[in-house]
Scaffold this motif. Structure first.
Motif, PDB file in Angstrom:
ATOM      1  N   THR A   1      -4.175 -15.592  10.399  1.00 22.40           N
ATOM      2  CA  THR A   1      -3.111 -15.194  11.241  1.00 22.40           C
ATOM      3  C   THR A   1      -3.043 -13.690  11.254  1.00 22.40           C
ATOM      4  N   VAL A   2      -3.849 -12.909  10.349  1.00 28.15           N
ATOM      5  CA  VAL A   2      -3.608 -11.417  10.232  1.00 28.15           C
ATOM      6  C   VAL A   2      -4.705 -11.100  11.433  1.00 28.15           C
ATOM      7  N   SER A   3      -4.065  -9.953  11.983  1.00 29.94           N
ATOM      8  CA  SER A   3      -5.000  -9.415  13.097  1.00 29.94           C
ATOM      9  C   SER A   3      -4.926  -7.849  12.784  1.00 29.94           C
ATOM     10  N   GLY A   4      -5.784  -7.287  12.866  1.00 31.30           N
ATOM     11  CA  GLY A   4      -5.804  -5.660  12.760  1.00 31.30           C
ATOM     12  C   GLY A   4      -6.618  -4.958  13.525  1.00 31.30           C
ATOM     13  N   SER A   5      -6.313  -3.680  14.003  1.00 34.55           N
ATOM     14  CA  SER A   5      -7.004  -2.938  14.960  1.00 34.55           C
ATOM     15  C   SER A   5      -8.705  -2.768  14.712  1.00 34.55           C
TER      16      SER A   5
ATOM     17  N   GLN B   1     -14.685   1.059   7.623  1.00 33.18           N
ATOM     18  CA  GLN B   1     -13.809   1.651   6.837  1.00 33.18           C
ATOM     19  C   GLN B   1     -12.706   2.802   7.377  1.00 33.18           C
ATOM     20  N   HIS B   2     -13.191   3.502   8.553  1.00 36.16           N
ATOM     21  CA  HIS B   2     -12.333   4.310   9.363  1.00 36.16           C
ATOM     22  C   HIS B   2     -11.739   3.878  10.622  1.00 36.16           C
ATOM     23  N   THR B   3     -10.250   3.700  10.610  1.00 36.62           N
ATOM     24  CA  THR B   3      -9.857   2.893  11.734  1.00 36.62           C
ATOM     25  C   THR B   3      -8.995   4.147  12.647  1.00 36.62           C
TER      26      THR B   3
ATOM     27  N   LYS C   1     -10.791  -5.910   8.570  1.00 30.23           N
ATOM     28  CA  LYS C   1      -9.378  -5.574   9.378  1.00 30.23           C
ATOM     29  C   LYS C   1      -8.223  -5.558   8.194  1.00 30.23           C
ATOM     30  N   ALA C   2      -7.338  -4.506   8.451  1.00 30.43           N
ATOM     31  CA  ALA C   2      -6.187  -4.398   7.699  1.00 30.43           C
ATOM     32  C   ALA C   2      -5.010  -4.329   8.429  1.00 30.43           C
ATOM     33  N   THR C   3      -3.984  -5.093   7.931  1.00 27.83           N
ATOM     34  CA  THR C   3      -2.755  -5.224   8.656  1.00 27.83           C
ATOM     35  C   THR C   3      -1.603  -4.833   7.800  1.00 27.83           C
ATOM     36  N   LEU C   4      -0.858  -4.016   8.171  1.00 24.29           N
ATOM     37  CA  LEU C   4       0.456  -3.563   7.353  1.00 24.29           C
ATOM     38  C   LEU C   4       1.379  -4.490   7.608  1.00 24.29           C
TER      39      LEU C   4
ATOM     40  N   ASN D   1       3.401  -4.001   1.612  1.00 25.08           N
ATOM     41  CA  ASN D   1       2.520  -5.162   1.569  1.00 25.08           C
ATOM     42  C   ASN D   1       1.691  -5.101   2.878  1.00 25.08           C
ATOM     43  N   ALA D   2       0.475  -5.314   2.454  1.00 25.15           N
ATOM     44  CA  ALA D   2      -0.744  -5.503   3.514  1.00 25.15           C
ATOM     45  C   ALA D   2      -1.515  -6.641   3.415  1.00 25.15           C
ATOM     46  N   ALA D   3      -2.494  -7.156   4.402  1.00 22.65           N
ATOM     47  CA  ALA D   3      -3.477  -7.912   4.206  1.00 22.65           C
ATOM     48  C   ALA D   3      -4.721  -7.605   4.846  1.00 22.65           C
ATOM     49  N   VAL D   4      -5.950  -8.005   4.202  1.00 19.38           N
ATOM     50  CA  VAL D   4      -7.023  -7.436   4.676  1.00 19.38           C
ATOM     51  C   VAL D   4      -8.007  -8.724   4.806  1.00 19.38           C
TER      52      VAL D   4
END
Length: 217
Positions: free
Chosen positions: A35-39, A75-77, A146-149, A154-157
């Motif tokens: 369910t976690v999506s990141g840029s 690593q670099h978003t 993908k990292a999501t704040l 709190n965050a998820a990867v």
């Protein structure tokens, strides 16, 4: 692959979490929530030995043997917060392997980057190697990171690993087990991270899914 050495029973599914570099459960055992999506990030970086991203004040230094490498892509978003989250995720991964190489689970790095269930779920991975007198050699690639704040602290990867070029190694003899490649070389991970008072993003939970189709070439 490096990880058939242990984690069958410990890879349990939680809402948003993982077990590192190689949870060796069955393919259907650890279905992971996605369910976690990141840029999507745009560039790749490889970790050095010792790890260069551990240079910040107060952070433990992690040193790998010359024949083992963890390589981290994406690593670099372009987002400083996400980059910090991904950097500490990489340090947590390396801290587990560092414990394997040192031959003990109570290392400074492991307790620095892993807390709560994140730390607890790292222990079977580490003891799975040490209990059989094994280490590992080769290269493990971590990609599609993908990292999501989720909130300010709190965050998820979510990320994949490719263990097809890493193999178990006997700690005493140095003999390498060149196991045949398979879909189990590819693992999907989902981690929860919390930011501590010192600004470190510590992993406090994890789930994994070995043989995940999303991670296979």
């Amino acid at each position: 692959m490096r990880a058939p050495i242990a984690l069958v029973a410990v890879c349990v599914t939680t809402s948003t979490a993982l077990l590192l570099s190689g949870c060796g459960g069955s393919k259907k055992q650890d279905k992971i929530q996605q369910t976690v999506s990141g840029s999507p990030s745009t560039s790749a970086t490889a970790s050095a030995s010792p790890s260069t991203s551990a240079a910040a004040a107060g952070r433990p230094t992690i040193t790998f043997p010359s024949d083992a490498h963890d390589v981290f892509e994406d690593q670099h978003t372009g987002d400083a917060t996400k980059d910090a989250i991904l950097a500490d995720n990489a340090q947590w991964v390396e801290s587990m392997d560092d414990a394997v190489f040192q031959g003990k689970a109570d290392t400074k790095a492991l307790t620095f980057y892993g807390v709560g269930m994140g730390y607890q779920k790292a222990l079977p991975y580490i003891h799975g190697f040490l209990g059989k007198g094994k280490s590992w050699t080769g290269t493990v690639r971590f990609f599609d990171r993908k990292a999501t704040l989720l909130s300010p602290g709190n965050a998820a990867v979510i990320y994949c690993s490719d263990e097809s070029k890493a193999f178990p190694k006997d700690r005493k003899s140095g003999k390498v087990e060149h196991t045949a490649g398979s879909s189990d070389d590819y693992v999907l991970y989902n981690t929860d991270l919390k930011k501590n008072a010192q600004g470190v993003w510590q992993t406090d939970n994890v789930t994994s899914y070995r043989g995940a189709k999303q991670c296979q070439p």
